[in-house]
Design an enzyme around this catalytic site. Structure first.
Site, PDB file in Angstrom:
ATOM      1  N   SER A  46     -49.256 -16.628  43.080  1.00 19.09           N
ATOM      2  CA  SER A  46     -48.945 -17.569  44.167  1.00 19.09           C
ATOM      3  C   SER A  46     -47.450 -17.731  44.439  1.00 19.09           C
ATOM      4  O   SER A  46     -47.078 -18.430  45.373  1.00 19.09           O
ATOM      5  CB  SER A  46     -49.525 -18.938  43.841  1.00 19.09           C
ATOM      6  OG  SER A  46     -50.914 -18.829  43.705  1.00 19.09           O
ATOM      7  N   GLU A 100       0.796  -1.231   0.000  1.00 11.73           N
ATOM      8  CA  GLU A 100       0.000   0.000   0.000  1.00 11.73           C
ATOM      9  C   GLU A 100       0.825   1.277   0.000  1.00 11.73           C
ATOM     10  O   GLU A 100       0.356   2.312  -0.476  1.00 11.73           O
ATOM     11  CB  GLU A 100      -0.930   0.012   1.224  1.00 11.73           C
ATOM     12  CG  GLU A 100      -2.033  -1.040   1.187  1.00 11.73           C
ATOM     13  CD  GLU A 100      -3.089  -0.771   0.129  1.00 11.73           C
ATOM     14  OE1 GLU A 100      -3.355   0.411  -0.162  1.00 11.73           O
ATOM     15  OE2 GLU A 100      -3.627  -1.748  -0.432  1.00 11.73           O
TER      16      GLU A 100
END
Lengths: 152, 739
Positions: free
Chosen positions: B430, B152
């Site tokens: 419950s 690059e």
């Protein structure tokens, strides 16, 4: 192994009666006092002072958790209480019902100076100790010791 | 804009971005040992989730091979609170669905247990769909830097941010071609484009890019710029997740850490910088292969690799593994719990940029079971009926340590929306009853104290309230234990009113609730709202025998240098005496065999305990229950609070049962405190009876409660049943010995 006798005796068989009779004979033979069948821990337990090979409470060891427990006792011997705590937590993940590990955790917390937690771990150990009177006594002794030290 | 302003902008943004290290979140480490119940297939699933790869010849950490029930693998090193766990080369032999043996491949020595590196399950990144693993300068392989520069930007170390000759060369090439075929950008310019600029291609943008590149070089060293580039560059897309940086790309494409990559693999990634999509090794393998060989040729020409290496590298396939569909943010409901607990102690900023490493308690194996069983069971229960809108939540924890192993906030696991496990605050019905009965035990009630299950009319919150039983039947005189096991409402309300509502609320809060609202009778039937997580905290105390264990989802937090910041250790606090808890546990076990939980199919034949919960008009269906090792809480309901036509028993219990049955669970064995004695009781008269009475049951009692001090004034004298009791204990002891 599957339990031989459930809490609820639904069918009274002849075999059962025979067994009961044997048991009564056993009792009449001077064994009326409750017999503790739980494995008796080693005399030296806990073993953090002992260098080299730590003693394993008989009947309470299973391979992997015990290896971690040994790590913990070695770390305690070396004064590395944080490391001991970590190993014990791992041992307890594998064997959460082992009251000896909880007791040792109480010891570690005591050495770390976390007295309140030390007492709580001892109480936890006691709650899992069933009828292991020796372990119950060991826990009580540590609790007493901490209370004496903190009150003085 | 002035140069100084641009300069300031660069410094602010670059410093911010460079150090934006998102917190990484890990599952619990898998610990294996001989005897552990784990099927080979489930084990493979765990390995996959941790990014292990199949190899024929295992040579590097993270590789494994399987031959039938035998595995060879090398674990990856990982730092835990106690220090580093080094990589281990091991061989595992499975026997049926258990681990038979573990041995070291090198020394053949048997190993008692092995702890794996945990799966990375998410990160707290500022942008949801971006992911990256950030490397420090010294963690970047030299070969990668050389290859990257060769391809690059050959003059990276000598230019000042831009390369005039590069631009000129590109200009000529592009003129000749009549279009843009070559870019003249340096690595610095590419970084500037990624960091600061948008994608428009104008002359002014190009000018700005050049200025910024020069300024970046002026303010920062070459190494800093290169490191930022390697961490930032975009290298592909995994669904909605953008793969940024070489470290993550390495894990995604090759299931290896960057430092373990071969030269061919480094060349593949370097080649992809030019076009992550066009050179994608999965979608465009031919383009990728040609590009990789091109990169290798440049490396060879530049003397980075020798000819032999070049030849070897070009002959290798592109990749030998499927891409890692990691558990990354795969468990959003659990991650939310982690985040909420963390934000109590850490700033949001620290989580997103501090590079924290967070070790959690999530057990992926349990989590996957809970997810699957919730959605499958809800589907089976509701089918295509109008109940299709039934939603749900599941939480699984360790019974004795309070570690959250699984948390599911919806039947639609993939949809990251309303987290019902944390945020659905619903009446608990419950599920409150154990608190009422525990308050009863603390007030001297025994398991056989008779309660009146007959109608009652009370003033409730300014209105007249006449509670009913679920089956609309009044059961008359019932034993304390039976009223709880069968979940009788009328008996419960009468019991609660006798003890006093304040006592009940105090018990509830000691169990782990934090109720501070108004106190009125319908609380006794669970008219208060709680989230599944809050319910789990409540039942944690019950399951652990009266010890309050704060629920934990985090084990420890490390900073970005690997230093331990916080550890969330095991904590216990006794809130109730062991004897009372023993009695309560006994009744909750009866729920599963003769109470509202008896529809549970128990193929593993293990002792379990639990409680159902149902609210008015069947709007909420709850179940909370535990085995020897795990506690699980399930809620089903509708987000609009419409009826789902399912009770706790016909809805949540099924989900719970399937979750428990799919895992291997340990039977519940609650050690008997010394003060517990057992008595045979006639189930009708609730009086002591003899062993030959078939209409009887054996119940535990606290020793002191046997004579005189029962609230109903009756007493239990020791008769024939005393002898039976002793005999039974001896039988049990023999049983224990033979076990």
């Amino acid at each position: 192994m599957k339990r031989l006798f459930s809490r609820e005796i639904k069918n009274t068989s002849i075999l059962h009666l025979l067994l009961m009779a044997t048991v009564f004979a056993f009792l009449l033979n001077g064994c009326g006092k409750r017999t503790v069948f739980y494995p008796v821990p080693e005399e030296q337990f806990p073993v953090e002072q002992q260098k080299g090979v730590p003693t394993v409470p008989k009947g309470y060891s299973s391979g992997p958790a015990n290896a971690l427990y040994q790590d913990a006792t070695q770390a305690m011997a070396a004064g590395a209480f944080d490391r001991a705590e970590l190993s014990l937590e791992r041992a307890l993940r594998i064997e959460p019902g082992n009251p000896y590990y909880w007791y040792t955790m109480g010891k570690v917390k005591y050495r770390q100076g976390a007295n309140n937690q030390a007492i709580q771990f001892c109480l936890k150990s006691k709650s899992l100790a069933g009828r292991d009177s020796k372990l119950i006594r060991m826990n009580d002794e540590l609790i007493d010791q901490i209370r004496r030290e903190t009150s003085s | 804009m002035q140069i100084t302003e641009i300069s300031e902008e660069i410094r602010t943004k670059f410093d911010g971005k460079r150090w934006a290290l998102p917190a990484q979140v890990y599952a619990r480490p898998l610990e294996i040992y001989s005897g552990l119940y784990l099927s080979p297939d489930k084990f493979v699933k765990e390995l996959e989730l941790s990014g292990y790869r199949v190899e024929t010849d295992v040579k590097t950490p993270g590789g494994y091979s399987r031959t039938g029930n035998s595995f060879r693998l090398i674990t990856r090193p990982f730092t835990f609170p106690g220090g580093e766990e080094p990589a281990k080369a091991i061989q595992i032999q499975f026997v049926d669905n258990q681990i038979g043996s573990i041995s070291s491949t090198i020394s053949s020595e048997n190993l008692p247990f092995v702890r794996f590196d945990p799966a990375r399950i998410g990160s707290f990144h500022p942008l949801i769909h971006e992911d990256r693993v950030i490397l420090q300068q010294d963690q970047i392989p030299e070969m990668l830097k050389l290859a990257l520069m060769a391809v690059e930007d050959k003059k990276f170390y000598s230019h000042h941010g831009i390369s005039i000759s590069g631009i000129a060369r590109a200009f000529i090439v592009n003129i000749k071609a009549g279009k843009t075929v070559q870019g003249g950008s340096t690595l610095t310019q590419q970084l500037v484009k990624n960091f600061f600029l948008n994608r428009e291609r104008t002359l002014s943008r190009k000018f700005r890019e050049v200025i910024m590149a020069l300024l970046l070089e002026y303010h920062y060293s070459k190494e800093e710029i290169l490191t930022a580039y390697i961490n930032e560059v975009f290298l592909g897309q995994d669904g909605r997740r953008a793969i940024h940086g070489f470290a993550l790309a390495s894990q995604y494409y090759f299931r290896r850490d960057l430092e373990d990559l071969s030269i061919a693999q480094i060349a593949t990634l370097v080649g992809m910088v030019k076009g992550p999509s066009y050179y994608n090794p999965l979608r465009n393998p031919e383009n990728c292969l040609a590009r990789r060989n091109n990169v290798l040729a440049i490396m060879f020409a530049d003397d980075i690799i020798d000819e032999a290496t070049y030849n070897r590298a070009t002959s290798q396939p592109i990749t030998d593994v499927a891409p890692l569909k990691s558990g990354f943010n795969r468990f959003p409901a659990f991650l939310e719990l982690v985040k909420r607990q963390l934000t109590k102690e850490y700033r949001e900023e620290d989580l997103k940029t501090g590079g924290l490493k967070i070790l959690t308690t999530l057990d992926p194996h349990v989590q996957l079971i809970a997810e699957e069983q919730l959605s499958r069971t809800v589907e089976a229960l509701t089918g295509n009926e109008s109940r299709a809108e039934v939603e749900g939540a599941v939480i699984v924890t360790g019974r004795e340590n309070g570690e959250v192993q699984a948390l599911v906030g919806s039947k639609n696991i993939r949809v990251h929306g309303f987290n019902r496990a944390l945020d659905a605050h619903r009446p608990i019905g419950s599920l409150i009853k154990p608190a009422v009965y525990l308050a009863g035990l603390a007030n001297g009630y025994t398991l056989t104290t008779p309660l009146n299950d007959v109608g009652i009319s009370l003033e409730n919150d300014g209105k007249n309230w006449q509670p009913k039983n679920y089956d609309n039947v009044e059961h008359g005189r019932v034993a304390f234990y039976r009223a709880l096991a069968k979940s009788y409402n009328l008996a419960t309300v009468r019991l609660g009113m006798q003890i006093g509502l304040e006592d009940v609320v105090e018990t509830l809060n000691s169990l782990g609730a934090s109720y501070t609202g108004r106190i009125y009778p319908s609380l006794l039937l669970g008219s208060l709202n709680m989230s599944p997580l809050e319910v789990t905290q409540l039942y944690q105390t019950i399951a652990s025998g009266g010890f309050y264990l704060p629920l934990r989802s985090i084990q420890s937090v490390f900073d970005n240098k690997g230093k331990l910041l916080t550890r969330y250790g095991l904590k216990v606090e006794q809130r109730f005496p062991a004897e009372q808890m023993y009695l309560l546990n006994h009744v909750l076990q009866r729920v599963m065999t003769e109470g509202t939980g008896d529809k549970f199919v128990n193929p593993q034949q293990v002792t379990l305990a639990g409680k159902t919960g149902t609210t008015n008009d069947l709007r909420d269906s709850w179940f909370a229950g535990y085995s020897g090792d795990r506690l699980a809480v399930v809620w089903l309901g509708n987000d609009d609070n419409e009826s789902i036509a399912l009770s706790g028993s016909s809805g949540a219990l099924h989900v719970w049962g399937r979750v428990m049955n799919t895992m291997h669970v340990q039977p519940l064995r609650v050690p008997e405190p010394e003060q517990i004695v057992w008595r045979r009781i006639d189930v009708d008269t609730l009086r002591p009876t003899h062993i030959f009475n078939r209409n009887s049951t054996v119940l535990p009692f606290i020793e002191g409660s046997l004579s005189g001090n029962r609230p109903d004034g009756s007493s239990l004298d020791r008769g024939l049943e005393g002898l039976e009791n002793t005999a039974r204990e001896v039988l049990d002891s023999i049983d224990d010995l033979m076990r």
